[in-house]
Design a protein around this motif. Structure first.
Motif, PDB file in Angstrom:
ATOM      1  N   ARG A 105     -24.178  27.625  24.727  1.00 34.70           N
ATOM      2  CA  ARG A 105     -24.122  26.951  23.442  1.00 34.70           C
ATOM      3  C   ARG A 105     -23.312  27.803  22.489  1.00 34.70           C
ATOM      4  O   ARG A 105     -23.367  29.033  22.615  1.00 34.70           O
ATOM      5  N   PRO A 106     -22.590  27.259  21.499  1.00 32.93           N
ATOM      6  CA  PRO A 106     -22.474  25.815  21.270  1.00 32.93           C
ATOM      7  C   PRO A 106     -21.530  25.200  22.291  1.00 32.93           C
ATOM      8  O   PRO A 106     -20.802  25.883  22.974  1.00 32.93           O
ATOM      9  N   ARG A 155     -16.230  22.514  17.367  1.00 36.50           N
ATOM     10  CA  ARG A 155     -17.335  22.112  18.234  1.00 36.50           C
ATOM     11  C   ARG A 155     -16.965  20.806  18.923  1.00 36.50           C
ATOM     12  O   ARG A 155     -16.215  19.989  18.383  1.00 36.50           O
ATOM     13  N   GLY A 205     -23.313  23.315  13.375  1.00 33.40           N
ATOM     14  CA  GLY A 205     -24.285  23.182  14.455  1.00 33.40           C
ATOM     15  C   GLY A 205     -25.231  22.037  14.157  1.00 33.40           C
ATOM     16  O   GLY A 205     -25.301  21.542  13.021  1.00 33.40           O
ATOM     17  N   THR A 264     -24.244  29.780  15.127  1.00 33.12           N
ATOM     18  CA  THR A 264     -24.600  28.930  16.245  1.00 33.12           C
ATOM     19  C   THR A 264     -26.043  28.496  16.068  1.00 33.12           C
ATOM     20  O   THR A 264     -26.842  29.191  15.432  1.00 33.12           O
ATOM     21  N   HIS A 316     -18.982  17.476  20.148  1.00 37.48           N
ATOM     22  CA  HIS A 316     -20.295  16.873  19.935  1.00 37.48           C
ATOM     23  C   HIS A 316     -20.156  15.357  19.922  1.00 37.48           C
ATOM     24  O   HIS A 316     -19.321  14.810  19.202  1.00 37.48           O
TER      25      HIS A 316
END
Length: 298
Positions: free
Chosen positions: A297-298, A20, A59, A103, A22
């Motif tokens: 998303r993600p 991911r 997530g 997710t 983030h």
């Protein structure tokens, strides 16, 4: 397209999964180092959370809590912003194998898949379900008869899940309450093989979509669980681009991120077999630059 430059972000992993992007960093699970790691764009690695039950999907909830799949004990862990870790949900009754990828939507609802069978002992494949875990931790089966639900993306009110053992990406419409309906094939990448033993199915899969992500043109980059090159898939299932990897490596998950969303991160290893990976440190994180940035998303 011409060959792309592959760059090594990190070496020395056991088996990376669930990538991911983030808050300006890459986040990944490492199965057999039993940890969730965050890496800055230069590859500096920080252990964020130890997960004895083997971490996978990642997530975030609206309050900043990190949700982490704990595969072996079939639980969804919640790490609060202050670092407190609790069991968010126990999904044992819904699992036919290891809990797997996930997710999380903008409301904090998690959609979680599982293997459906014991892959690591090469048991016979079987269909299984997709579970929605609501922000209060309650669990609801929202789809069934999926063949190894794996990487999952959200595109507005559409959920798309990779069915690894069916060679396809399957789409659902998401209702206001999080229920799934209007099931359809988003993309048939390779012919679906007749269910049978794993020895019968595995060599005939053709392409086994694994970890995946969406771009801003509505195409999906999907890793191939058979170790073939990760591919960019158009709606309908046509492969429109692929990314060859160095000899001896396969990519098993991918994610778009970086400041402009055009960096494609690949979780690569020689294979996915636990007996080969758990005591080695041969997994790497590779990056390259693509033309179309991240979407969905993600």
């Amino acid at each position: 397209m011409g060959a792309r430059e592959l760059r090594t972000l990190c070496e020395g992993g056991s088996y990376f999964e669930g990538p991911r992007w983030h808050d300006g960093r890459w986040w990944v699970s490492d199965f057999y180092r039993h940890g969730v790691f965050a890496l800055d764009p230069d590859g500096r690695e920080e252990l964020v959370l130890e997960v004895a039950g083997q971490p996978s999907g990642l997530g975030w909830m609206p309050d900043g809590s990190l949700l982490v799949v704990s595969m072996l004990d079939h639980t969804l862990l919640r790490r609060a912003p202050d670092g407190t870790v609790t069991v968010h949900a126990d999904l044992t009754e819904h699992c036919g194998g290891h809990l797997n990828d996930m997710t999380v939507d903008e409301l904090g609802r998690a959609y979680v898949g599982n293997f459906g069978f014991d892959l690591m002992t090469f048991a016979d494949p079987a269909g299984t379900g997709l579970v929605r875990v609501d922000p209060d931790g309650s669990a609801h089966v929202v789809a069934d008869d999926l063949w190894f639900p794996n990487g999952t993306v959200l595109d507005g009110d559409t959920l798309i899940v990779a069915e690894t053992f069916a060679g396809r990406l399957t789409a659902f419409s998401i209702a206001a309450d999080g229920a799934l309906g209007d099931r359809r094939v988003w993309g048939q990448i390779a012919p679906t093989v007749t269910p049978g033993t794993i020895e019968e199915m595995l060599p005939n899969l053709g392409f086994a979509p694994d970890g995946c992500c969406m771009d801003a043109e509505g195409h999906i980059w999907a890793a191939d669980g058979l170790g073939g090159p990760p591919c960019r898939i158009a709606p309908g299932g046509e492969i429109v681009d692929e990314l060859p990897l160095p000899d001896g490596l396969g990519a098993f998950a991918c994610m778009l991120g970086g400041e402009d969303g055009r960096t494609l991160l690949l979780c690569a290893a020689p294979d996915f077999i636990e007996a080969n990976r758990k005591d080695t440190r041969e997994a790497v994180l590779l990056t390259t630059t693509v033309d179309v940035p991240h979407g969905g998303r993600p």
